[in-house]
Motif scaffolding. Structure first.
Motif, PDB file in Angstrom:
ATOM      1  N   SER A 282       0.829  -1.207   0.000  1.00 19.80           N
ATOM      2  CA  SER A 282       0.000   0.000   0.000  1.00 19.80           C
ATOM      3  C   SER A 282       0.865   1.259   0.000  1.00 19.80           C
ATOM      4  CB  SER A 282      -0.924   0.005   1.216  1.00 19.80           C
ATOM      5  OG  SER A 282      -1.864  -1.048   1.148  1.00 19.80           O
ATOM      6  N   THR A 283       1.947   1.229   0.762  1.00 20.99           N
ATOM      7  CA  THR A 283       2.863   2.373   0.778  1.00 20.99           C
ATOM      8  C   THR A 283       3.493   2.576  -0.598  1.00 20.99           C
ATOM      9  OG1 THR A 283       3.362   2.056   3.124  1.00 20.99           O
ATOM     10  CG2 THR A 283       4.946   3.329   1.836  1.00 20.99           C
ATOM     11  N   ILE A 284       3.926   1.484  -1.212  1.00 18.47           N
ATOM     12  CA  ILE A 284       4.498   1.558  -2.556  1.00 18.47           C
ATOM     13  C   ILE A 284       3.472   2.112  -3.544  1.00 18.47           C
ATOM     14  CG2 ILE A 284       5.322   0.177  -4.511  1.00 18.47           C
ATOM     15  CD1 ILE A 284       6.684  -1.668  -2.479  1.00 18.47           C
ATOM     16  N   TYR A 285       2.243   1.631  -3.429  1.00 19.67           N
ATOM     17  CA  TYR A 285       1.179   2.058  -4.349  1.00 19.67           C
ATOM     18  C   TYR A 285       0.921   3.559  -4.215  1.00 19.67           C
ATOM     19  CZ  TYR A 285      -3.364   1.970  -6.746  1.00 19.67           C
ATOM     20  OH  TYR A 285      -4.415   2.192  -7.609  1.00 19.67           O
ATOM     21  N   LEU A 286       0.754   4.038  -2.985  1.00 18.20           N
ATOM     22  CA  LEU A 286       0.480   5.450  -2.772  1.00 18.20           C
ATOM     23  C   LEU A 286       1.664   6.325  -3.185  1.00 18.20           C
ATOM     24  CD1 LEU A 286      -1.341   5.265   0.684  1.00 18.20           C
ATOM     25  CD2 LEU A 286      -2.364   5.711  -1.559  1.00 18.20           C
ATOM     26  N   LEU A 287       2.879   5.843  -2.944  1.00 17.91           N
ATOM     27  CA  LEU A 287       4.064   6.588  -3.366  1.00 17.91           C
ATOM     28  C   LEU A 287       4.115   6.700  -4.884  1.00 17.91           C
ATOM     29  CD1 LEU A 287       6.725   7.997  -2.737  1.00 17.91           C
ATOM     30  CD2 LEU A 287       7.831   5.747  -2.687  1.00 17.91           C
TER      31      LEU A 287
ATOM     32  N   LEU B 258      -5.176   2.586   3.495  1.00 20.71           N
ATOM     33  CA  LEU B 258      -4.639   3.948   3.646  1.00 20.71           C
ATOM     34  C   LEU B 258      -3.456   3.899   4.615  1.00 20.71           C
ATOM     35  CD1 LEU B 258      -5.126   6.785   2.623  1.00 20.71           C
ATOM     36  CD2 LEU B 258      -6.550   7.213   4.650  1.00 20.71           C
ATOM     37  N   LYS B 259      -2.319   3.464   4.100  1.00 19.07           N
ATOM     38  CA  LYS B 259      -1.102   3.316   4.894  1.00 19.07           C
ATOM     39  C   LYS B 259       0.068   3.854   4.095  1.00 19.07           C
ATOM     40  CE  LYS B 259       1.474   1.754   8.308  1.00 19.07           C
ATOM     41  NZ  LYS B 259       1.360   2.274   9.688  1.00 19.07           N
ATOM     42  N   PHE B 260       0.757   4.852   4.656  1.00 16.83           N
ATOM     43  CA  PHE B 260       1.919   5.420   3.970  1.00 16.83           C
ATOM     44  C   PHE B 260       3.039   5.595   4.985  1.00 16.83           C
ATOM     45  CE2 PHE B 260       4.527   8.813   2.154  1.00 16.83           C
ATOM     46  CZ  PHE B 260       4.708   8.328   0.868  1.00 16.83           C
ATOM     47  N   ASP B 261       3.972   4.668   4.977  1.00 13.54           N
ATOM     48  CA  ASP B 261       5.086   4.684   5.926  1.00 13.54           C
ATOM     49  C   ASP B 261       6.358   4.298   5.174  1.00 13.54           C
ATOM     50  OD1 ASP B 261       6.907   4.448   7.941  1.00 13.54           O
ATOM     51  OD2 ASP B 261       5.713   3.108   9.196  1.00 13.54           O
ATOM     52  N   LEU B 262       7.178   5.291   4.862  1.00 12.05           N
ATOM     53  CA  LEU B 262       8.378   5.039   4.070  1.00 12.05           C
ATOM     54  C   LEU B 262       9.357   4.110   4.773  1.00 12.05           C
ATOM     55  CD1 LEU B 262       9.124   8.586   2.572  1.00 12.05           C
ATOM     56  CD2 LEU B 262       8.124   6.603   1.423  1.00 12.05           C
ATOM     57  N   SER B 263       9.296   4.048   6.101  1.00  9.04           N
ATOM     58  CA  SER B 263      10.204   3.143   6.816  1.00  9.04           C
ATOM     59  C   SER B 263       9.917   1.683   6.490  1.00  9.04           C
ATOM     60  CB  SER B 263      10.096   3.368   8.326  1.00  9.04           C
ATOM     61  OG  SER B 263       8.814   2.988   8.809  1.00  9.04           O
TER      62      SER B 263
END
Length: 478
Positions: A78-83, A199-204
């Protein structure tokens, strides 16, 4: 299903997709070459270059890292997708406002609207791209092939209809956007069972993916400049009309071979990534890929070389004769390119994408001065020759890298490629003999030339390489 069976099945579907897409592309070009002037193809190729360049940044190599790491974590995906969506939107805006620089460099006002429309590509493509990566990871090549075929049909249909109605260069841009929109929708439909974003956005969470992709981006930038510096300089130094000749020659000689790359990348890499630590298996797979590519590509290239003066007037129509010599040069570019392609599977399967980056840097250092120097003396033909020289250097270094990864392989490679080379020489001689006695260039004689070459090569292949029984067995497995 074993790895071999998966490879055969995947190869079957991707080969079918490649064949259909290539036929549609050729049909589209044959129609458009009679409707549009050479400068239109040069203008559109500028847009294609711009899209290819900025795609490097938006992708960040996530396709390779997802497959290599066999990623399944929903929050990570999800983070990759949103990025990707955010980067796509940002890059779309950058491309939109880049039009003044592009117009000034090429001195072509028609590029303004083309560049502005092309910016929409980045908003469309990343809506479904992560689903494509996951389909590839799960080896669902039937779905991947269906998506590619549908997109090609939609894009070609839109392009030709608009060209007939006087949209000129915009017909090709709208066609590209329609093709990608259809593919993005189908990617979501086919892949939604594999991933549902949250809805998850965490670059770590994606630190490892970003690190893995760092060399991808660097390699992509250098690789883009290395691969496209000739196109950039043709348009800037010689104008969009010469770029149009150069582009269509490249499409006829290089495009069919470049369409086989997805088979290598989409079928071989996901499978090889599963036994990345077994050097002997990697070596055998690498040689098998080279063998198959040689048997498929060599006759196409040899046939195109010997029939170029017959094919161009019939395929493109009058006014495209300057492409004949360029096509014959690009035949050898394609030869060296398809022999270089399988290194990708080894480098990423070994977790060493930086090798590709270094290779492209070296090739770039060789190519740029040659392109500029040769263009000064021999114009567009000189640029094509510089491209050929740099591609040969790339292949030689490429083989040295392969040797460092899997050990000695050139002896086996030479034995494998000897037969298709010999078959092509026999085919080349027979076609040349027929042409010497044919009275003119026309559709009948061109079809006879193609038929002679096909019958000789296929006959020799069945006699000395693959029997009908072998092919039937492959078909049953697939």
């Amino acid at each position: 299903m074993s790895h071999k069976q998966q490879a055969i099945s995947g190869g079957k579907w991707m080969s079918m997709s490649t064949a259909i897409s290539t036929l549609f592309q050729f049909g589209q070009v044959a129609v458009l070459a009679r409707l549009l002037e050479p400068s239109v193809f040069g203008i559109v190729s500028v847009s294609t270059l711009l899209i290819a360049f900025f795609s490097i940044f938006a992708n960040l190599g996530f396709s390779n890292s997802i497959i290599y790491k066999q990623e399944e974590d929903r929050q990570v995906l999800s983070t990759i997708y949103l990025l990707n969506l955010a980067l796509g939107l940002l890059i779309g805006v950058i491309v939109f406002f880049s039009w003044p620089l592009v117009v000034a460099y090429y001195n072509e006002p028609r590029l303004e609207q083309v560049i502005k429309l092309s910016s929409l590509y980045f908003i469309i493509v990343y809506l479904g791209q992560i689903y494509l990566f996951l389909l590839q990871k799960e080896l669902r090549f039937k779905a991947v092939a269906s998506i590619d075929i549908t997109g090609t049909v939609v894009g070609s249909t839109v392009t030709i209809l608009l060209a007939y109605n006087g949209y000129a260069e915009l017909s090709l841009i709208y066609g590209q956007l329609a093709q990608q929109a259809a593919k993005s929708v189908l990617q979501v439909i086919y892949g939604r069972g594999l991933f549902s974003p949250v809805l998850k956005f965490d670059l770590s969470l994606i630190r490892d993916h970003l690190r893995f992709g760092l060399y991808n981006v660097g390699d992509g930038i250098v690789g883009f400049i290395q691969a496209n510096s000739d196109n950039i300089l043709v348009g800037g130094m010689l104008g969009v009309k010469q770029l149009g000749y150069y582009t269509l020659a490249s499409q006829l000689a290089v495009f069919p071979i470049s369409r086989l790359s997805p088979i290598v990348l989409q079928v071989a890499y996901p499978i090889l990534a599963r036994f990345k630590g077994n050097t002997n298996e990697l070596k055998k797979s690498y040689l098998t890929i080279l063998d198959l590519l040689s048997y498929v590509n060599l006759p196409l290239l040899a046939g195109l070389f010997v029939t170029a003066d017959s094919v161009v007037p019939l395929f493109y129509g009058p006014g495209w004769e300057p492409t004949i010599l360029l096509i014959r040069i690009f035949v050898f570019v394609s030869l060296f390119t398809f022999l270089s392609n399988p290194l990708f599977t080894l480098a990423f399967s070994k977790g060493k994408p930086k090798l590709l980056f270094y290779l492209n840097v070296i090739t770039l250092v060789i190519k740029i001065p040659l392109v500029y120097l040769f263009a000064q003396y021999w114009g567009v033909v000189g640029i094509a020759m510089a491209f050929l020289t740099a591609t040969l250097a790339n292949l030689l270094i490429n083989f040295r890298i392969v040797h460092s990864l899997v050990g000695s392989f050139l002896g086996e490679f030479a034995q494998n490629i000897a037969k298709p080379v010999l078959f092509c020489l026999v085919m080349f001689g027979a076609i040349s003999l027929y042409k010497a006695y044919a009275d003119s260039i026309n559709l009948v004689n061109t079809c006879v030339e193609v038929g002679i070459g096909a019958l000789i090569y296929i006959g020799l292949t069945f006699r000395y390489k693959y029997s009908l029984t072998d092919l039937k067995t492959m078909g049953k497995v697939a």
